[in-house]
Scaffold this active site. Structure first.
Site, PDB file in Angstrom:
ATOM      1  N   HIS A 261       0.833  -1.211   0.000  1.00 28.64           N
ATOM      2  CA  HIS A 261       0.000   0.000   0.000  1.00 28.64           C
ATOM      3  C   HIS A 261       0.871   1.266   0.000  1.00 28.64           C
ATOM      4  CE1 HIS A 261      -3.695   2.316   1.180  1.00 28.64           C
ATOM      5  NE2 HIS A 261      -2.799   3.107   1.736  1.00 28.64           N
ATOM      6  N   GLU A 262       1.787   1.342   0.940  1.00 29.26           N
ATOM      7  CA  GLU A 262       2.628   2.549   1.040  1.00 29.26           C
ATOM      8  C   GLU A 262       3.521   2.695  -0.192  1.00 29.26           C
ATOM      9  OE1 GLU A 262       1.864   4.731   3.186  1.00 29.26           O
ATOM     10  OE2 GLU A 262       0.667   3.463   4.516  1.00 29.26           O
ATOM     11  N   HIS A 265       1.660   4.715  -2.704  1.00 31.42           N
ATOM     12  CA  HIS A 265       1.779   6.158  -2.411  1.00 31.42           C
ATOM     13  C   HIS A 265       3.152   6.661  -2.866  1.00 31.42           C
ATOM     14  CE1 HIS A 265      -1.869   6.953  -0.163  1.00 31.42           C
ATOM     15  NE2 HIS A 265      -1.627   6.030   0.744  1.00 31.42           N
ATOM     16  N   GLU A 291      -4.782   8.138  -2.614  1.00 29.87           N
ATOM     17  CA  GLU A 291      -5.280   6.840  -2.143  1.00 29.87           C
ATOM     18  C   GLU A 291      -5.581   5.920  -3.329  1.00 29.87           C
ATOM     19  OE1 GLU A 291      -4.819   6.823   1.007  1.00 29.87           O
ATOM     20  OE2 GLU A 291      -5.509   4.777   1.314  1.00 29.87           O
TER      21      GLU A 291
END
Ligand SMILES: [Zn+2]
Length: 493
Positions: A261-262, A265, A291
């Site tokens: 997930h990160e 980003h 997001e």
């Protein structure tokens, strides 16, 4: 020097201070010994004040007026629009209100840390009352400046251009099919058996696994790094992105997907155009679009069967456990797509997550618009939770309206970004698969065609366009919840 150039130089200066601020924040979360906290807080507060002064300097208004008359290219016009937007955001709210909010927010949050485990709504309500009152004042001031409703003005801070009208349409659509889809998915999963991880997964091995996974996702280690912190985040600056995670030695599952997930980003930040570095137009478009990148990595890539096949191999290697059935492809896929109705948003799976977000949206919208009072929130929470997930939170404040940190310090207008991001991500995939063999690319271990699409359509575009235009240019239409529905039905039915 033209007024436009003067503005550009000024915003570059602000970005250098923001760079320093961001690195101090990362260090405080990832490295700093506890004894450093007091002096660090003071240094960071001083920097904030300085940046605020630079962002609100009186001559900026005149520069903006004059720059508007100058002959500017299309890109420069976008750049001017984004500088002006940041300037307006910084000057709309009077400084004494910002200060009062900061004090009330800190007080509420500090007490919340012990009130939540004690399920102490009455104690919390006394502090929160002030936070809500000040947020309503802020919303009123913003709405007068923007000519919108109070809640729309708060949304504008996180999702410029998004309105209650568009969210109501999107979310009421989701509400017509989500509850049934959740039930069907649960029925389908009812009979499946899952082997959950047991034993010890050392932090060192988990970190090595995380790094291998980041390499697969083409994270640029020359311009970023992975560290540990209590609350995982993606920080730093585009040329030096700092992501963090939190390891649990009893379970590697969450930390691993947290890293995916990160990394989403981070790759957005690393992919922002160098030509606009340090300028507002060169920054990420919005919280929802940010997001959409982390959720594209986590939901569209990370939890797909071919990617889980890689994770199966990489994790069996990392923990030297090739015979362990936990790491079998099928089993890992079941773990990463398990649906469960629960009280806590941050623990929710992909399918039940939107239900959590939509009810928070409906409550905060009415709270900020003055339709309901803060004392109405626990009963409304219980009612909505029962309607969407069949769970009662009557008297259970710690797992109900006191669970999230966002409202304690007045971050109203932020929640919708999570579900908007998930919807954008599903829409990108629907378009991307017309020209890219997504599963094939993942299977081959060379995901570059996927990243090229994201780079061409999203990363390189930064804030050159409004969000609606960005999405339309990338996918041929504005946000459409049908793609999200199709994605969830394909995965869970
Ligand atoms: Zn995120």
């Amino acid at each position: 020097m033209s007024n436009y150039d003067q503005l550009t130089a000024h915003y570059q200066t602000i970005s250098h201070f923001n760079h320093a601020q961001s690195m101090l924040g990362w260090d405080a979360a990832a490295n700093m010994p506890a004894g450093g906290n007091d002096a660090r807080s003071k240094a960071m507060a001083e920097l904030s004040v300085h940046v605020h002064r630079l962002s609100t300097q009186p001559q900026l208004g005149e520069w903006f007026d004059k720059a508007q008359q100058e002959l500017l290219s299309t890109e420069q016009q976008s750049s001017l629009r984004e500088m002006k937007r940041q300037w307006q955001q910084a000057t709309i709210v009077p400084e004494d209100l910002v200060q009062a909010q900061s004090i009330a927010g800190s007080k509420c949050e500090h007490a919340w840390r012990s009130q939540r485990p004690a399920n102490d709504w009455e104690g919390f309500e006394k502090n929160w009352k002030e936070v809500v009152k000040l947020s309503r004042e802020e919303a009123k001031i913003r709405s007068e400046a923007l000519g919108s409703t109070p809640y729309d003005a708060m949304l504008d801070k996180f999702e410029p251009g998004t309105t209650t009208a568009s969210l109501d349409t999107l979310f009421s659509d989701v509400k017509t099919w989500l509850p049934e889809l959740i039930e069907k998915a649960l029925d389908k999963q009812n009979s499946q058996s899952i082997i959950m991880p047991s034993g010890t997964f050392s932090t060192a091995n988990q970190k090595a696994l995380g790094v291998e996974t980041m390499k697969l996702l083409k994270f640029d280690f020359d311009h970023g790094r992975l560290d540990q912190s209590v609350h995982p985040f993606c920080g730093g600056v585009p040329s030096d992105v700092r992501i963090t995670t939190r390891y649990d030695e009893k379970d590697f599952v969450q930390a691993l997907m947290g890293i995916v997930h990160e990394t989403g980003h981070a790759r957005y930040e690393q992919g922002l155009p160098k030509a606009f570095a340090g300028l507002p137009v060169g920054e990420a478009r919005s919280m929802g679009v940010h997001e959409s990148q982390s959720l594209f990595f986590e939901m569209q890539i990370g939890r797909s069967k071919p990617f889980i096949s890689h994770l199966s191999q990489l994790s069996a290697n990392a923990f030297n456990a090739h015979q362990d059935p936990v790491f079998a492809e099928e089993n890992l896929y079941k773990i990463y797509t398990q649906v469960e109705k629960g009280f806590i948003r941050v623990d929710a799976d992909e399918l039940t997550y939107p239900a959590h977000v939509i009810m928070r949206y409906e409550i905060e919208r009415d709270l900020i618009n003055g339709v309901i009072e803060h004392t109405d929130v626990p009963a409304l929470w219980d009612e909505k939770m029962k309607a969407s997930l069949g769970l009662s939170t009557k008297g259970n404040y710690q797992n109900g309206c006191m669970q999230d940190i966002h409202w304690t310090d007045g971050a109203f207008g932020y929640f919708p970004s999570y579900t908007l991001g998930a919807m954008y991500a599903a829409q990108y995939k629907a378009t991307m698969q017309q020209t890219v063999d997504i599963d094939g690319a993942i299977k081959s271990g060379d995901l570059s065609p996927i990243f090229k699409w994201l780079s061409d359509n999203i990363w390189s575009q930064a804030s050159l366009h409004t969000t609606d235009d960005l999405i339309k240019r990338a996918t041929g239409e504005t946000l459409n919840a049908a793609h999200f529905r199709k994605h969830l039905e394909t995965r869970y039915l």
